[in-house]
Design a protein around this motif. Structure first.
Motif, PDB file in Angstrom:
ATOM      1  N   GLY A  63       0.452  -0.847  -0.065  1.00  0.00           N
ATOM      2  CA  GLY A  63      -0.052   0.198   0.014  1.00  0.00           C
ATOM      3  C   GLY A  63       0.808   1.363  -0.233  1.00  0.00           C
ATOM      4  O   GLY A  63       1.930   1.238  -0.182  1.00  0.00           O
ATOM      5  N   THR A 156      -9.044   1.013  -7.679  1.00  0.00           N
ATOM      6  CA  THR A 156      -8.012   1.576  -6.493  1.00  0.00           C
ATOM      7  C   THR A 156      -8.656   1.978  -5.616  1.00  0.00           C
ATOM      8  O   THR A 156      -9.648   2.810  -5.469  1.00  0.00           O
ATOM      9  N   GLU A 157      -8.371   1.972  -4.334  1.00  0.00           N
ATOM     10  CA  GLU A 157      -9.087   2.122  -2.298  1.00  0.00           C
ATOM     11  C   GLU A 157      -7.956   3.240  -2.042  1.00  0.00           C
ATOM     12  O   GLU A 157      -6.959   2.894  -2.232  1.00  0.00           O
ATOM     13  N   PRO A 194      -3.761  -3.753  -0.852  1.00  0.00           N
ATOM     14  CA  PRO A 194      -4.329  -3.651  -1.637  1.00  0.00           C
ATOM     15  C   PRO A 194      -4.672  -5.717  -1.518  1.00  0.00           C
ATOM     16  O   PRO A 194      -3.932  -6.483  -0.531  1.00  0.00           O
ATOM     17  N   SER A 195      -6.082  -6.212  -2.134  1.00  0.00           N
ATOM     18  CA  SER A 195      -5.959  -7.387  -2.546  1.00  0.00           C
ATOM     19  C   SER A 195      -4.978  -7.750  -3.808  1.00  0.00           C
ATOM     20  O   SER A 195      -5.249  -7.264  -4.292  1.00  0.00           O
ATOM     21  N   GLY A 207      -5.368  -7.449  -6.826  1.00  0.00           N
ATOM     22  CA  GLY A 207      -6.340  -7.013  -7.398  1.00  0.00           C
ATOM     23  C   GLY A 207      -7.000  -8.393  -7.246  1.00  0.00           C
ATOM     24  O   GLY A 207      -8.114  -8.764  -8.328  1.00  0.00           O
ATOM     25  N   PRO A 211      -9.851  -4.228  -4.628  1.00  0.00           N
ATOM     26  CA  PRO A 211      -8.584  -3.160  -4.829  1.00  0.00           C
ATOM     27  C   PRO A 211      -6.990  -4.125  -5.392  1.00  0.00           C
ATOM     28  O   PRO A 211      -6.657  -4.561  -4.524  1.00  0.00           O
ATOM     29  N   ARG A 212      -6.686  -3.454  -6.268  1.00  0.00           N
ATOM     30  CA  ARG A 212      -5.635  -3.789  -6.404  1.00  0.00           C
ATOM     31  C   ARG A 212      -4.249  -2.261  -6.602  1.00  0.00           C
ATOM     32  O   ARG A 212      -2.911  -2.392  -6.151  1.00  0.00           O
ATOM     33  N   ARG A 213      -5.022  -1.060  -5.396  1.00  0.00           N
ATOM     34  CA  ARG A 213      -3.927  -0.289  -5.061  1.00  0.00           C
ATOM     35  C   ARG A 213      -4.725  -0.224  -3.625  1.00  0.00           C
ATOM     36  O   ARG A 213      -6.803   0.497  -4.096  1.00  0.00           O
ATOM     37  N   LEU A 214      -4.056   0.635  -3.180  1.00  0.00           N
ATOM     38  CA  LEU A 214      -4.924   0.472  -1.702  1.00  0.00           C
ATOM     39  C   LEU A 214      -3.594   2.253  -0.823  1.00  0.00           C
ATOM     40  O   LEU A 214      -3.208   2.094  -0.921  1.00  0.00           O
TER      41      LEU A 214
END
Length: 224
Positions: A63, A156-157, A194-195, A207, A211-214
């Protein structure tokens, strides 16, 4: 299958009958008292060091974190992150009062929509209930002002976390939740980075289930 049928099936699998009155009373007492488990020494730190530990753990888990000194700096921080990642400025945002209090007009190109996330949303903005320093984890309970879909559907979260809501250990975060929400919500998500998954040939894939981005926007609202 009814609840009673399900419990009966579990008892058969465990080869155990119903609990005795003494065993049931012991379990009820445990649920009421919330006994503390072993708390790692690494989380028992002054708050400033807990903040540093939280950031290090978020980054270790793929992250990212940006620290902002005031609420007025949040729009610029988010706009800069989106630009750096070549992401759109359309954001689905939790209808949380603290997010609504952000002066978004500072960056008018940010297009905000309140509500639940849809499969087509690329960027979501959530409000964190608490952060846990020992693992770099965000506590995200479900509530009308914190839709759970924001944590799952967008690629993206972005999460706004106040430094004053950052605690050392999980037990402290659960204490906050019980005290302020009066009980357990329908769902509590504990998000650490991220997941990702490495189920297939031990190859890490970001992801995988969310999400792939945190990206955490850490609002410095403490003086410690």
């Amino acid at each position: 299958m009814t609840k009673q049928a399900m419990l009966a099936a579990i008892r058969r699998g465990l080869r155990r009958g119903p609990l005795s009155d003494a065993e049931a009373a012991m379990l009820r007492g445990r649920l009421i008292s919330h006994p503390r488990q072993l708390i790692p020494a690494r989380s028992r730190l002054p708050h400033a060091e807990q903040v540093a530990l939280f950031i290090a753990n978020v980054e270790k888990e793929f992250g990212s974190v940006v620290r902002v000194p005031e609420l007025e700096a949040v729009p610029e921080a988010i706009a800069s992150y989106l630009a750096a990642q070549n992401l759109p400025t359309d954001i689905v945002m939790a209808p949380h009062p603290q997010l609504r209090a952000v002066p978004w007009a500072i960056r008018p190109l940010l297009q905000l929509r309140e509500g639940r996330a849809e499969a087509s949303d690329l960027v979501s903005l959530q409000h964190a209930f608490a952060g846990v320093a020992e693992t770099g984890t965000l506590m995200l309970p479900s509530a009308p002002e914190r839709p759970t879909t924001l944590n799952l559907l967008a690629d993206t979260e972005i999460v706004l976390l106040r430094a004053s809501r950052l605690v050392g250990a999980y037990e402290e975060a659960w204490d906050l939740l019980r005290a302020e929400m009066g009980g357990m919500p329908r769902n509590v998500m504990l998000v650490t980075g991220p997941s990702r998954s490495a189920d297939i040939e031990q190859t890490l894939e970001l992801g995988a289930h969310g999400p792939r981005r945190l990206h955490v926007v850490l609002l410095e609202d403490t003086t410690a």
